[in-house]
Design a protein around this motif. Sequence first.
Motif, PDB file in Angstrom:
ATOM      1  N   ASP A 126       0.665  -1.263   0.306  1.00 26.64           N
ATOM      2  CA  ASP A 126      -0.020   0.102  -0.085  1.00 26.64           C
ATOM      3  C   ASP A 126       0.812   1.270  -0.135  1.00 26.64           C
ATOM      4  N   SER A 127       2.091   0.859   0.787  1.00 27.86           N
ATOM      5  CA  SER A 127       2.214   2.402   0.826  1.00 27.86           C
ATOM      6  C   SER A 127       3.781   2.863  -0.564  1.00 27.86           C
ATOM      7  N   VAL A 128       3.321   1.610  -1.951  1.00 29.41           N
ATOM      8  CA  VAL A 128       4.525   1.586  -2.792  1.00 29.41           C
ATOM      9  C   VAL A 128       3.272   2.926  -3.465  1.00 29.41           C
ATOM     10  N   GLN A 129       4.316   4.306  -4.374  1.00 30.36           N
ATOM     11  CA  GLN A 129       3.362   5.353  -4.376  1.00 30.36           C
ATOM     12  C   GLN A 129       3.358   5.340  -6.169  1.00 30.36           C
ATOM     13  N   ARG A 130       2.835   6.193  -5.973  1.00 26.37           N
ATOM     14  CA  ARG A 130       2.768   6.225  -7.739  1.00 26.37           C
ATOM     15  C   ARG A 130       3.461   6.545  -8.728  1.00 26.37           C
ATOM     16  N   ASN A 131       4.779   6.688  -8.278  1.00 31.61           N
ATOM     17  CA  ASN A 131       6.388   6.592  -8.983  1.00 31.61           C
ATOM     18  C   ASN A 131       7.032   5.778  -9.238  1.00 31.61           C
ATOM     19  N   GLY A 132       6.090   4.384  -8.312  1.00 29.09           N
ATOM     20  CA  GLY A 132       6.833   3.129  -7.993  1.00 29.09           C
ATOM     21  C   GLY A 132       8.309   2.911  -6.809  1.00 29.09           C
ATOM     22  N   GLU A 133       8.251   4.024  -6.090  1.00 32.18           N
ATOM     23  CA  GLU A 133       8.559   4.192  -5.354  1.00 32.18           C
ATOM     24  C   GLU A 133       8.572   3.724  -3.786  1.00 32.18           C
TER      25      GLU A 133
END
Lengths: 419, 920
Positions: B38-45
């Motif tokens: 869930d904590s993967v950000q939109r840019n994949g980080e």
Amino acid sequence: MGDEGPGSTVHLLCLAASSGVPLFCRSSSGGAPSRQQLPFSVIGSLNGVHMFGQNLDVQLNSARTEGTTVVWKSFHDSITLILLSSEEGTSELSLERTLDMVFGAMVLIVGLEELTNIRNVERLKKELRASYCLIDSFLGNSELTGDLTQCVDCVIPPEGSLMQETLLGFAEATGTAFVSLLVSGRVVAATESWWRLGMPEAVLLPWLVGSLPPQAARDYPVYLPHGSPKVPHRLLTLTLLRGLELCLLCGPRPPLGQLEPQLLERWWQPLLEPLRACLPLGPRALPEGFPLHSDILGLLLLHLELRRCLFTVEPSPDKGAQGSRGTRACRERRGCSPPSPEAQSLLPCARARHGVAAGGSAARAAAAPVDAVSSEPHPWAAKPCHPHPTSPYPVPLITQGQAVNRRGNISVSLFIHSQ
Amino acid sequence: MFQGGKNSIPKPAPRNLEDLDSVQRVLLHSDLEPEWLDSVQRNGELFYLELSEDEEESLLPEPQTVNHVRFSEKEVIIEEDDSRERKKHEPTLKRFTKILKSKRLLPKRYHKKNSNDNGPVSILKHQSNQKTGVTVQQRYKDVTVYINPKKLTVIKPREQLKLLEVLVGIIHQSKWSWRRSGKPADGERLVVHGLLPGGSAMKSGQVLVGDVLVAVNDVDVTSENIERVLSCIPGPMQVKLTFENAYAVKKETTQPKRKKPQSSTNDLVKLLCGSEADGTQHSSLGAPHIIMYLSLQLQSEVSKEEQEILYHYPVSEASQKLKSVRGIFLTLCDMLESVTGTPVTSSSLHLNGKQIHVAFLKESDKLLLIGLPAEEVPLPQLRNMIEDVTQTLKFMYGSLDSAFCQVENSPRLDHFFSLFFQRALQPDKLHLSASPSAQQYDAASAVLLDSLPGVRWLTLPQELKVELDTVLSDLEAADFEELSEDYCDMRRLYTILGSSLFYKGYLVCSHLPKDDVVEIAAYCRQYCLLPLAAKQRIGQLIVWREVFPRHHLQPPPDSDTEVFPEPEGRYFLLIVGLRHYVLCVLLEAGGCSSKAIGNPGPDCIYVDQVRTTLHQLEGVDSRIEERLASSPGPCLSCADWFLAAPREKADSLTTSPILSRLQGSAKTATSPTCRRTFFSDYSFKARKPSPSRSSGGCEPGEGGEGVGLSPHTTPDAVRKQREADGSEDSMALLKLARKKSTLPNPFHLGNSKKELSEKDVEVYNMMKLTSGPENTLFHYVALETVQGIFITPTHEEVAQLGGSVHAQLIRNFHQCCLSIRAVFQQTLKEERRRALRGGDCPEPTDSVSSLTPVKEHGVLFECSPENWTDEKKSPPVMAYWVVGRLFLHPKPQELYVCFHDSVTEIAIEMAFKLFFGLTL
């Protein structure tokens, strides 16, 4: 050999702080004064950034590029000095000290009053011209270290006690308390009062005498930056042998004319041989036959309490030749005795033999081991209290510096061969 | 915050047929999704950190007190029942949420766990912090407000309950109310039209007019259901409101300054996760400091204020002054470069009586500036720091421009630099460790070690090394089932280029090129991952991001066709931490694996594989730990011993019977020189255990208490002990070792037993660096630039020595080395310049100028005990050298040693001993 290429240039700018008018600009390139000047726009912006910061209560002190260091310093809110140096291994500290010395030199020549209260810029400019000679010697390569160590450069004369006695007698005879005997800017012997001179002038006066063009005798008005920055004194110099001068600091009396050759002759003629032996002490500082290990290439001895220092890079004559071939560290130096065709001396028999002294300036290159000598070495000082870079080429050198700083406040640096 | 049981170490996700290769597939099977997903950000980080359970427990009470303080300022009365009632009520709300969800009343917006924002259980960076994050986080911000429904009883409810206004303090005027034209618009967005003075929303200071309220405690709300949702709030509690800002504006300093109690235990974790508001933590850093990224090209037609500032941090008062004089820096940069031909590197100025150094770094037409007070950060260190920052930013973003010029990066940069300044100005806070001595050591050595172009290396015994190598190679081979191309019938996503294993911040094994490992280590250092792993047991750490390793992306220009051309791929860094291990894996997409499209997030299989690898290493850590305690490096002496009893020590050593015995046994040695070294080595081997014992419990007679080691061991005790060392036989040693088991370190016992059994073997391994009969070595740092590693005594070794003077000596040593190293760097620079010039003229004619390079630099220091009480005698004085030596041939190496004045040392010899056999 001494050619350093265009890389190592030093520019000193002096501006009136309030108006930003340049009072003078001095430059030196490769150790010798040069006419190369910074463009006016650069001078303006160098001063401009400093002023801009000052208006915002931010004091700009220094800036560095990869090869160059610039230091700003303003004195008494009226004079701004900017020093731009591209010598290798210059530190902000040494440049700042140089600026202190430069300002001291300006005070020495024109007095503090003129500098803090500038009424006529053009006149001040003219007056300051007299100090160029001294200031240039700070920018160029000098054999003296006093500007950096803030100690008086001394030599160890042969038959020192005899010379000291003679000096004291001479001082008494002339009725002057401040007398010293100098050889190319280094003190051979001096009276108690002379040693008690305050800090900038104690270094500046010998330095001034060393930098002035040779004259048989001078009567030179000086202000003492620490002692009497507003009231001038007289500095009388009498050349005994070429490069060996007797200095008197006095008030209105005695007039120069009273110091007749007969008086000099009476006191100094008997010491002609020891005096002559002093001449090579200019670069060497140690008398012939001084017991020193032959592997020692250079020596710097500081007495921090008495503020005297002894510095040489050619402790023994044969090593001197070697040293001139290759040894060089922080500073490149040039022979400091100016090549004058006519060496004038007040001692009659020396005049005939002045050629003897010429050999002394043969060795030119020298090493200065000091990066920074903190005046109060503390065991836990964060800064190295005594760094000593060595340069293992062509003879490999191994650092064996020694910092003795217990009770006596003495520091010694030695440069020793590894083998 | 509601799920207490979620904090266990997750088992590796089961790998059965379906949930295989990609995030998307796993998403489908949401039951199996790993908690970090869930904590993967939109840019994949991804930056996901979870401490292990025991660490959590120690941290748990902390955030609650934070809340207490925060809210007690305003509503004191409710304070006391807050915590009690919360337990009761929160589940109800959650239940409510569930009900709504199950009835499909709520559109599924995005999965987000409630547990996220209350810190301790699982700390998700960039989510609890409103300022951070990319698209999602930028459009949505979470504001926690206190809501007390009991207010309703005070305020008489009028006809229509306007709960939003009354409870939250948000005024929303629906179109319906002022148009009255027809039906209420279904699901109208809840735009904040105004704030009620004194309302919770205004007090929070984070709700702005124009924001759109989208969710309450993760329940999506519209004008339709808001009143219902709010009416379900049973009692006074905190409610999380999620807003969508209309414009993704960077927030200015509007954040209210809250004073939070700063507990030292989890500051590091908090900082790492960015859970503290940036403004708050920096209010404590009073000293002026700044980072600016300026553009040197000014568009004169647009005379906008401050247009040349592309980025600056912090926004606090401390930096204002420095920001206002940026004109100086711009002018200097421009002018000095044109005058001298070389770019400006630094400048120093006085500000409010403090000296500030400013370091410059110019890249094309942009200028990066970092200003820090000279007191805290000496100039050479600042120079190193700015280079370090640049390197890491380039590693993370590819170039400074792409780092600073993209708006969405700025919250992340804020976090990056808040860590940076924290490390620079308050290093003690970040170096948390169990023992104060190790902490001191960390803080003292960071000055030098952080700037070395290398990674701290721990040499391991051969068999252990082989074991680690095998495990890493297995991982790198990537022939596990799920990754085989046949199995999935598609190209694999990434090629594993290599991996590096860190244990407690020491590099123990690396299969990466030097440049990569140095860059990765710098990244870990900037984010304090290595100290974290050293101090706390990590439950789970997963970092994933795209990186731009210089080594791969910018091959040297002179590369010929023979050299393997780097594929035009993209690179990803995966860092997985478990307990004290941190394993960094560099992945390549493109080349022989499939091309990466968009911003891929971490792939579960790779993460699992790496984690499994770490699990495999579980058994090894005791042996590494043991190695840390007694590293094969040279023995050290403690400075306090020399101050204590300079005479007797030597006597006791030479007369000790064990030595004479050894001399006899040494006859078996083949050559006389060998015997000599053997002899002297052994004498120090025999002395080696003494420091640990002096810290444990000195003599059997003195009892086993003394775990808290006294900094001032009396001279007598030390001497006695040393004599005991000489004479005691193995039985006594064993007995002592038993006594020692009261020490907190559980490895000590096994360690000393091992020492006994392997004594003969280890005699050869033990090394004494200094010459002469006495071991006079205090400390050392040896840098090997070809492999990018350095070795230095381990924390355990230093802790064993103890001593108050010694700690100061170490601090002084590192500071001195920093300035020595600055001289060396100057030398190297000139050497390089000369080499360039030398290309033109073949014969180095300028022999004069080549005298300047400094190769060795030594400084003599003198010290005496600090509080010397004996007035009759003058305090003993000890002199010690700090010597730095630079080697250019055969390969660039640097050596810094600190030893007692009594023996003349030759640095070359020491270096030979130290570097011998030092290979990755």
